[in-house]
Design a protein around this motif. Structure first.
Motif, PDB file in Angstrom:
ATOM      1  N   ILE A 101      41.727  34.785  39.733  1.00  0.00           N
ATOM      2  CA  ILE A 101      43.101  35.139  39.611  1.00  0.00           C
ATOM      3  C   ILE A 101      43.881  34.563  38.691  1.00  0.00           C
ATOM      4  CG2 ILE A 101      44.761  36.142  41.314  1.00  0.00           C
ATOM      5  CD1 ILE A 101      42.554  36.165  43.371  1.00  0.00           C
ATOM      6  N   ARG A 102      44.263  35.054  37.692  1.00  0.00           N
ATOM      7  CA  ARG A 102      45.039  34.308  36.751  1.00  0.00           C
ATOM      8  C   ARG A 102      46.365  34.154  37.066  1.00  0.00           C
ATOM      9  NH1 ARG A 102      48.882  35.812  32.345  1.00  0.00           N
ATOM     10  NH2 ARG A 102      48.805  34.391  30.568  1.00  0.00           N
ATOM     11  N   THR A 103      46.982  35.088  38.012  1.00  0.00           N
ATOM     12  CA  THR A 103      48.396  34.909  38.316  1.00  0.00           C
ATOM     13  C   THR A 103      48.557  33.801  39.285  1.00  0.00           C
ATOM     14  OG1 THR A 103      48.181  36.666  39.806  1.00  0.00           O
ATOM     15  CG2 THR A 103      49.312  37.051  37.705  1.00  0.00           C
ATOM     16  N   GLU A 104      47.272  33.664  40.101  1.00  0.00           N
ATOM     17  CA  GLU A 104      47.273  32.469  41.207  1.00  0.00           C
ATOM     18  C   GLU A 104      47.177  31.355  40.634  1.00  0.00           C
ATOM     19  OE1 GLU A 104      47.568  32.634  44.892  1.00  0.00           O
ATOM     20  OE2 GLU A 104      48.872  34.028  44.230  1.00  0.00           O
ATOM     21  N   ALA A 149      50.932  30.399  28.493  1.00  0.00           N
ATOM     22  CA  ALA A 149      51.702  30.600  29.619  1.00  0.00           C
ATOM     23  C   ALA A 149      51.649  29.200  30.519  1.00  0.00           C
ATOM     24  CB  ALA A 149      50.937  31.568  30.430  1.00  0.00           C
ATOM     25  N   ASN A 202      41.400  29.047  39.445  1.00  0.00           N
ATOM     26  CA  ASN A 202      42.230  29.099  40.447  1.00  0.00           C
ATOM     27  C   ASN A 202      41.631  28.480  41.746  1.00  0.00           C
ATOM     28  OD1 ASN A 202      44.544  30.295  42.059  1.00  0.00           O
ATOM     29  ND2 ASN A 202      42.942  31.636  42.892  1.00  0.00           N
ATOM     30  N   LEU A 237      48.143  30.225  37.757  1.00  0.00           N
ATOM     31  CA  LEU A 237      49.363  30.012  37.071  1.00  0.00           C
ATOM     32  C   LEU A 237      50.373  29.528  37.969  1.00  0.00           C
ATOM     33  CD1 LEU A 237      49.664  32.503  34.330  1.00  0.00           C
ATOM     34  CD2 LEU A 237      48.958  30.023  33.923  1.00  0.00           C
ATOM     35  N   ARG A 238      50.437  30.402  39.064  1.00  0.00           N
ATOM     36  CA  ARG A 238      51.492  30.107  40.281  1.00  0.00           C
ATOM     37  C   ARG A 238      50.906  28.686  41.047  1.00  0.00           C
ATOM     38  NH1 ARG A 238      51.667  29.693  45.312  1.00  0.00           N
ATOM     39  NH2 ARG A 238      49.500  30.269  45.694  1.00  0.00           N
ATOM     40  N   ASP A 261      46.309  32.772  25.441  1.00  0.00           N
ATOM     41  CA  ASP A 261      47.321  33.513  26.354  1.00  0.00           C
ATOM     42  C   ASP A 261      47.604  32.458  27.651  1.00  0.00           C
ATOM     43  OD1 ASP A 261      47.652  35.590  24.868  1.00  0.00           O
ATOM     44  OD2 ASP A 261      46.114  36.929  26.002  1.00  0.00           O
ATOM     45  N   ASN A 262      46.703  32.102  28.062  1.00  0.00           N
ATOM     46  CA  ASN A 262      46.963  31.153  29.140  1.00  0.00           C
ATOM     47  C   ASN A 262      47.412  29.746  28.954  1.00  0.00           C
ATOM     48  OD1 ASN A 262      45.938  32.760  31.308  1.00  0.00           O
ATOM     49  ND2 ASN A 262      43.655  32.203  31.205  1.00  0.00           N
TER      50      ASN A 262
END
Length: 383
Positions: free
Chosen positions: A304-307, A343, A275, A309-310, A339-340
């Protein structure tokens, strides 16, 4: 002893001697000793290990390396070298100059040397650099010309010209537009007007940002990507940036004139913050519609995985062509975070591995904004 029995005896070692017989040829005995020093070291007593193993001193290891180079082909030597580093804990011995001079250089050894870069004594650094440079120049010889040809020859199919070079002629459109000039007696069309593809101008047309994960598992990819980065940086039609990262981010764009300098600017090992690396690369992108972003990582994210991907989603939405490589090497199927990868595929960014030999073709497709996913599917098993 028959040839098959001899081969099995060398494969199985001393325990097979009762059933297969002993080795009589002096060269076979020496070869067996070299193999046993590596693959049967755990079965030897402490005194036997001191006498026949690889431990003790760098000169002894250097002699062993010289022996195996005389007994086996280079492909086997490379495998035995890697096994020796892993099985016999030779990492510290690789810091000895006399050992480095005896080693058969390959991309995996370069990865090992780079991982030791920060602790390498000055007396060894020149020898290590010589080993790295030898491997880098061989990779350049292998891929540079093909990369330049593939990228510079990428055609802008939206532009058409009426005086094309022979290799740029669009034969389908040319024949269709000249059907009125068909000569039945010769059963052919005599074209009065040629239609061809226009080539990209020599000015900077595309920006390329390479982001390379420098965790220990990505060593081979770091070596190949650094060489590709230097080749791309030499092309005037591209503006190339190179960023390496673990938990920190380092911009090595200024060193792209020499891939050896790039490699010695890396720090293999440590954690991974994808990230943070993407956040830095976003600052380098000023022309989204004309930018190719290549992320080379096994996707094991410590940040931070969600960040992450965002940011990838936002980059793609802005018009950036995003290319995600799980590995850029000849090492076979890579380990990666499934998983990533799934995604990212959901965001329209397929993640796959690619060999160095196929990467120039992939670059050409990506720079022309072709269907990278279709290319990957068509080349499955080869890339």
């Amino acid at each position: 002893m028959s040839a098959p029995a001899r081969r099995w005896r060398l494969v199985l070692g001393a325990p097979a001697e009762d059933g297969l017989g002993g080795l009589s040829d002096a060269a076979d005995v020496a070869m067996d000793r070299a193999l046993s020093a590596l693959y049967n070291a755990d079965e030897q007593t402490p005194s036997e290990k001191r006498a026949g193993g690889l431990g003790g001193s760098a000169p002894r290891v250097a002699r062993w390396l010289g022996d195996i180079r005389g007994y086996f082909p280079s492909t086997v030597v490379e495998i035995m070298q890697r096994d020796a580093v892993e099985r016999l804990n030779l990492t510290e011995l690789l810091l000895e100059p006399e050992l480095l001079e005896a080693v058969e250089p390959d991309v995996h050894l370069v990865g090992t040397l780079l991982s030791l870069n920060r602790v390498m004594p000055e007396t060894t650094r020149a020898s290590a650099r010589s080993v790295v440079e030898k491997v880098v120049r061989e990779i350049e010889r292998r891929i540079a010309a093909r990369t330049v040809t593939a990228v510079s020859g990428a055609l802008n199919r939206a532009a058409r010209v009426t005086r094309p070079r022979l290799r740029d002629i669009d034969w389908d459109r040319t024949i269709r537009s000249n059907l009125a000039h068909y000569l039945p007696e010769y059963r052919t069309v005599v074209p009065q007007r040629l239609i061809g593809y226009g080539r990209r101008a020599r000015a900077v047309r595309r920006d390329v940002v390479l982001a390379i994960d420098q965790s220990g598992s990505m060593a081979s990819s770091v070596v190949y990507a650094s060489v590709f980065g230097a080749v791309l940086a030499s092309m005037r039609a591209l503006r190339t940036s190179l960023v390496v990262f673990d938990t920190a981010v380092v911009d090595l764009t200024e060193q792209l004139t020499d891939p050896v300098d790039v490699l010695f600017g890396t720090q293999l090992g440590g954690g991974t913050d994808i990230n943070r690396a993407i956040a830095y690369c976003q600052q380098l992108i000023t022309r989204p519609d004309d930018t190719l972003f290549v992320l080379i990582s096994d996707l094991y994210e410590g940040g931070i995985r969600t960040e992450m991907l965002r940011r990838i989603g936002a980059m793609k939405e802005s018009g950036v062509q995003v290319l995600m490589l799980l590995a850029l090497s000849d090492d076979g199927a890579p380990a990666y975070d499934h998983d990533n990868a799934a995604a990212l595929a959901g965001l329209g960014v397929p993640a796959f591995a690619c060999t160095p030999d196929r990467f120039p073709d992939l670059l050409a497709v990506a720079l022309d904004r072709g269907d990278v996913h279709a290319w990957a599917n068509a080349n499955a098993g080869r890339s």
